[in-house]
Design a protein around this motif. Sequence first.
Motif, short mmCIF file in Angstrom:
data_model
loop_
_atom_site.label_atom_id
_atom_site.label_comp_id
_atom_site.label_asym_id
_atom_site.label_seq_id
_atom_site.Cartn_x
_atom_site.Cartn_y
_atom_site.Cartn_z
N TRP A 144 0.11 -3.00 -7.89
CA TRP A 144 1.26 -2.35 -8.59
C TRP A 144 1.35 -3.28 -10.04
O TRP A 144 1.24 -4.34 -10.12
CB TRP A 144 2.38 -2.48 -7.88
CG TRP A 144 2.60 -1.62 -6.87
CD1 TRP A 144 2.19 -1.54 -5.51
CD2 TRP A 144 3.40 -0.24 -6.78
NE1 TRP A 144 2.31 -0.57 -4.84
CE2 TRP A 144 3.14 0.54 -5.44
CE3 TRP A 144 3.66 0.47 -7.79
CZ2 TRP A 144 3.59 1.77 -5.14
CZ3 TRP A 144 4.19 1.75 -7.42
CH2 TRP A 144 4.13 2.33 -6.21
N ASN A 167 1.10 2.22 -9.91
CA ASN A 167 -0.16 2.08 -9.11
C ASN A 167 -1.33 2.74 -9.53
O ASN A 167 -2.40 2.69 -8.62
CB ASN A 167 0.28 2.00 -7.67
CG ASN A 167 0.37 3.35 -7.13
OD1 ASN A 167 0.35 4.44 -8.07
ND2 ASN A 167 0.74 3.71 -5.86
N LYS A 179 0.72 -1.13 0.13
CA LYS A 179 -0.03 -0.22 -0.13
C LYS A 179 0.87 1.17 -0.06
O LYS A 179 0.60 2.27 -0.59
CB LYS A 179 -1.02 0.07 1.15
CG LYS A 179 -2.01 1.09 1.25
CD LYS A 179 -2.68 1.10 2.53
CE LYS A 179 -3.70 2.15 2.47
NZ LYS A 179 -4.70 2.05 1.51
N TYR A 209 3.79 5.80 -0.92
CA TYR A 209 2.82 5.87 -1.94
C TYR A 209 1.39 5.75 -1.33
O TYR A 209 1.55 5.53 0.06
CB TYR A 209 3.13 4.80 -2.76
CG TYR A 209 4.49 4.66 -3.23
CD1 TYR A 209 4.93 5.55 -4.43
CD2 TYR A 209 5.49 3.60 -2.80
CE1 TYR A 209 6.42 5.68 -4.79
CE2 TYR A 209 6.89 4.00 -3.27
CZ TYR A 209 7.29 4.59 -4.16
OH TYR A 209 8.43 4.65 -4.71
N GLU A 222 -6.42 -1.92 -5.60
CA GLU A 222 -5.41 -1.77 -6.68
C GLU A 222 -4.36 -2.58 -6.72
O GLU A 222 -3.89 -2.99 -5.39
CB GLU A 222 -5.21 -0.51 -7.10
CG GLU A 222 -6.07 0.57 -7.45
CD GLU A 222 -6.49 0.30 -9.03
OE1 GLU A 222 -6.02 -0.59 -9.53
OE2 GLU A 222 -7.69 0.85 -9.12
N THR A 256 -1.33 3.52 -2.43
CA THR A 256 -2.03 2.66 -3.23
C THR A 256 -3.39 2.17 -2.82
O THR A 256 -3.33 1.78 -1.40
CB THR A 256 -1.09 1.35 -3.32
OG1 THR A 256 0.21 1.41 -3.85
CG2 THR A 256 -1.73 0.34 -4.63
#
Length: 487
Positions: free
Chosen positions: A99, A112, A69, A91, A97, A93
Amino acid sequence: MIPFATYAPDRSPFDPEATDSLENVLPIQGGYGPFPSFRALSQPLPERPQGSYLGYVNNGNYVLVVGTKTKLLMFDGTTLTWTDVSKPGGYSTADSERWSFAQYGSWLIATNSVDPVQYIDLNSPVQFADLSADAPRAKLVGTMGDFVMLSHLNTNQRMVQWSGLNQPQFWSPRQRSSDFQAFPDGGEIMGFAGGVNGCLIFHAESVREGNLALETSMVMTFKQTLTNHGCMAPKSVVATGSGIYYLSDDGFYRYGIPPVGIGVERVDNTFIDDISRQEIYNVYGSEDPNRKIVYWAYRSIANTLENSYDKVLLYHYGVDRWSLLKPNRIMTGLIDATTPGFTLDSLSSLGIPLDQLPYSLDSRAWSGGTPTIAAFDTDWRLGFFSGDPLQAVLQTGDVELTSGSRTIVTGFRPLCDASSVSGRSAAKDRAGSPRNWKNPADVSAKTGLIPARTSGRFHRFEVTVQADQPWSAIHGVDPEGQPEGQQ
């Protein structure tokens, strides 16, 4: 000998060459072999894995990168730990979702769909960084020739955009061969498979081929090759040396014009009935090139743990046969991975006593250099399917041993080199009656016979090979009995 049937639960129950019960075996020519169990190896990740990539460096060396995440992490095979190689700030994410990764030369590029596209040099990996301020944010990344391709853009889910020619950090359209293409139909882009001169773009409702046209001002051309047929799961697209495989809305296919339905009248309907429709998007595909197998992990209706997989459909494209894996461990990812290769000295440096190693010393997991199938468990630990064999269960189809008559069976011999085997038999008086299974019994060490007294018109035989024992092949059963008449 009655050979064990092919795994095809969708077929008629009266087809003697098909069975709906075949678990934890590897298809081989004319029979089946053992499938190894999963054993965790690494230290746990700090967060749930949401995508991974096995990048090639040089001289048979690989680097495994995993996205979560908030982080991008690199596996340290010498310590079995994870090194944080995220850019400063990390990040964001989304939970839903994953990567997406692609290798461009020595660069590994990752996206992502939320954060700026990232890259790192695998020859000297220190920290990911933004690829370019001009690169669009996208769900998928791939390569086509000397271009980096981004697809399913945040601004348009039916659009692709590519970098400058041999300039992965240049993204100004209509300059240096960089450009974009928005497609008017086919639905959202679900998958991408790129090559040296072309690519395949999988939409939800169609498939397109892309080709380089560097001699023209267009740079690339795209042609819709399949209509009313697309891909339902982005991670189900698996590119192999024998073709590109994927999950469509009605089953599993190998790309072609027309597409080849590899699951038709075999596993498609059973799979669709066993998975919640909202989980189809999350089906996760992977390949084991040495075994010539494509795997699709999925969460069955019986599995109540979110973001996990409890079953794996296995397709051996070398012999065109299926099997079902129930690995006895719920997984949170299915990937290709490898270790750096270990010697006895380097194994001792791991701090694991030799008698407590998760895999035997001759396992592919220790040899390194060759990718093999791996997974993450619910503790987010990386492990390999390189342990002792799983318990295998195989059935024949329903067979008529005496044409036009009943048969009384007194036992059967499994053609198998395992030492610990048990089995049972079932009989039916007529095609439409239920099977009457007898109690299972162990194989006799003296005669090799499994006692199983059954009487009927149609017979079925089941063999269970107990877990954690060495064996190499099983082909079928040799029943003993005699005709009994027509009534």
